[in-house]
Write a protein that holds these residues in place. Structure first.
Motif, PDB file in Angstrom:
ATOM      1  N   GLY A  69      21.638  42.629 -28.959  1.00 48.33           N
ATOM      2  CA  GLY A  69      22.018  43.636 -27.992  1.00 48.33           C
ATOM      3  C   GLY A  69      22.679  43.013 -26.786  1.00 48.33           C
ATOM      4  N   SER A  70      23.054  43.876 -25.843  1.00 46.39           N
ATOM      5  CA  SER A  70      23.736  43.380 -24.641  1.00 46.39           C
ATOM      6  C   SER A  70      22.760  43.110 -23.503  1.00 46.39           C
ATOM      7  CB  SER A  70      24.780  44.392 -24.176  1.00 46.39           C
ATOM      8  OG  SER A  70      24.171  45.628 -23.835  1.00 46.39           O
ATOM      9  N   HIS A  71      21.655  43.877 -23.463  1.00 44.99           N
ATOM     10  CA  HIS A  71      20.675  43.739 -22.391  1.00 44.99           C
ATOM     11  C   HIS A  71      19.270  43.792 -22.983  1.00 44.99           C
ATOM     12  CE1 HIS A  71      24.276  44.998 -20.220  1.00 44.99           C
ATOM     13  NE2 HIS A  71      23.714  44.568 -19.093  1.00 44.99           N
ATOM     14  N   LEU A  72      18.324  43.185 -22.267  1.00 39.68           N
ATOM     15  CA  LEU A  72      16.938  43.142 -22.730  1.00 39.68           C
ATOM     16  C   LEU A  72      16.010  43.656 -21.635  1.00 39.68           C
ATOM     17  CD1 LEU A  72      14.769  42.195 -24.772  1.00 39.68           C
ATOM     18  CD2 LEU A  72      14.833  39.958 -23.638  1.00 39.68           C
ATOM     19  N   LEU A  73      15.195  44.653 -21.992  1.00 39.34           N
ATOM     20  CA  LEU A  73      14.171  45.177 -21.094  1.00 39.34           C
ATOM     21  C   LEU A  73      12.809  44.779 -21.657  1.00 39.34           C
ATOM     22  CD1 LEU A  73      13.107  46.967 -18.759  1.00 39.34           C
ATOM     23  CD2 LEU A  73      13.271  48.923 -20.330  1.00 39.34           C
TER      24      LEU A  73
END
Length: 472
Positions: A255-259
């Motif tokens: 993915g592009s971002h990680l939460l």
């Protein structure tokens, strides 16, 4: 170094600490309040308030793109993610004055914007201030727990604290953690136009009733949220815009971002609690039923107390402390009437025991009343018929309620009142709800409990037949 003596010292200006400070000072106690970061704590700045504001933006976008069933042309919303964050900031700013330093100083509270640490059993140092208090309240809240996953410390990631700084919409958001925070933000970002994958090491929404959680999860999957359960993260790598999460079973997610949303930890490490004779547990400060620590002059409330981590629990704890510390009255914190809600769509809410817990505790004495949203006329009118309420009843009294469906977080209020006051199903049945409302779901659940007793009972039918024969 300034020396201060006070009746009540509150460490932490989150919801619980502010409630204690406001209540105590208005009842005549001298109060000092310490806050080294932001007034309002996590709830106002990083948790409840901003998340619900973003959910509102996401709900609006979803409504625009799903209007056709109501006779309105569906449109593709033009989402401005940065503007949605401006909406979030505006909501925070609107509420902020209620929690502000100016307001509390206006009430008579001495507010010191420093972190505190204990120096002895009844003294705390905060910057150049040394405060001795008759009673001390630890209300330091909690912070996001960041698990020791290999590679995470070298990879860009977000938490519920740093997410609000993001101004550019994630192309593909990876969420580690399928609890309430993870699922709420997953659905919100999907509706705002991101691809979303939730990576959960065990079962998503695993602390809730499985039947109710399944209703919510099925809806999220239909909307397009990818939910990968049993996927324990083993390795994380990548740079901003290109993140890879590898699971122990070999699954790979990109993915592009990680939460990171795998839970929270109590903020106690910097308090030097040992100098005050205060013991801790893995969850937080060790407290008894009256919320007193192992130092009986010191209380711990809210997330710091290591129990249920909800803003309304901190507020409830504040009331317990006020009664105990100000009036010397016996007061004990209970949990049976504490509700919680997850603000996905549909919502998920719980108070008291789940069905499984009630069966384990009460055995064959348990009865479960069920009512489906599909039989509620207001839900039909609004096309919100996906949902179910279950009421766990023992000897006519509810011991737990689970709701999955439209406005579940609102509906659960009534059941908290019922359980807190030991009311019976007959009290709910006697209630008159305006028609048509979603609130009728509660009354109809009570009706479902009495239906077999009234309409399927041979005894009742015989009594009615006898009365009808003898009535003039």
């Amino acid at each position: 170094m300034e020396t201060i003596k006070t009746d009540i010292l509150v460490i932490g200006a989150g919801s619980g600490g502010l409630s204690v400070a406001a209540g105590a000072v208005q009842m005549g106690a001298s109060v000092v309040l310490l806050e080294g970061h932001k007034m309002g704590g996590d709830c106002l700045n990083y948790g409840c308030v901003p998340s619900k504001a973003l959910i509102a933006s996401a709900k609006t976008a979803y409504t625009m793109s799903h209007a056709a069933p109501y006779g309105i042309a569906s449109v593709t919303p033009q989402v401005d993610y940065a503007a949605a964050k401006d909406h979030v900031n505006d909501v925070i700013a609107t509420i902020e004055p209620v929690d502000s330093q100016d307001r509390f100083e206006g009430l008579g509270v001495r507010v010191i914007r420093e972190y505190g640490r204990f120096v002895d059993a009844n003294t705390v140092q905060a910057g150049e201030h040394r405060i001795t208090a008759r009673r001390i309240v630890i209300a330091t809240g909690s912070s996001p727990f960041v698990p020791p996953i290999p590679g995470l410390d070298k990879t860009p990631y977000l938490t519920n604290e740093t997410l609000w700084e993001l101004r550019e919409k994630p192309a593909h958001l990876l969420v580690i953690g399928g609890g309430p925070i993870g699922m709420e933000m997953a659905q919100a970002h999907l509706r705002l136009g991101s691809e979303v994958t939730v990576i959960e090491g065990d079962t998503a929404l695993g602390k809730d009733d499985p039947e109710m959680a399944a209703i919510v999860l099925e809806n999220l999957k239909k909307e397009g949220v990818v939910i990968e359960e049993g996927a324990k993260a083993a390795k994380i790598s990548g740079t901003e815009g290109d993140i890879t999460v590898e699971a122990e079973d070999g699954r790979v997610f990109k993915g592009s971002h990680l939460l990171v949303a795998v839970g929270r930890k109590a903020n106690t490490d910097s308090l030097d609690l040992d100098k005050a004779g205060i013991k801790t547990t893995r969850a937080g400060v060790k407290v008894d039923d009256s919320l007193k620590t192992t130092n009986k002059r010191v209380y711990a409330i809210g997330d710091a107390a290591g129990g249920l981590q909800f803003t309304h629990v901190a507020g409830y704890h504040a009331g317990i402390v006020i009664r105990s510390a100000l009036f010397g009255l016996p007061a004990k914190a209970k949990t049976a009437h504490i509700p919680w809600a997850t603000y996905t769509q549909p919502e998920l809410a719980q108070v008291g025991l789940t069905e499984a817990q009630a069966k384990k505790k009460h055995g064959p004495a348990l009865e479960v009343a069920r009512f489906h949203y599909s039989h509620n006329d207001r839900a039909i009118a609004e096309r919100k018929t996906t949902g179910l309420i279950k009421v766990m009843v023992v000897k006519g009294k509810p011991v737990g309620v689970s709701i999955a469906g439209h406005q579940a977080g609102e509906l659960i209020n009534l059941w908290s009142l019922v359980i807190a006051n030991g009311l019976k199903m007959s009290h709910v049945s006697n209630m008159v709800s305006p028609y048509p409302t979603i609130g009728e779901v509660n009354k109809r659940a009570a009706g479902a409990y009495f239906t077999p007793r009234l309409f399927e009972s041979d005894t009742v039918k015989k009594v009615v037949g006898f009365v009808q024969r003898w009535l003039p």
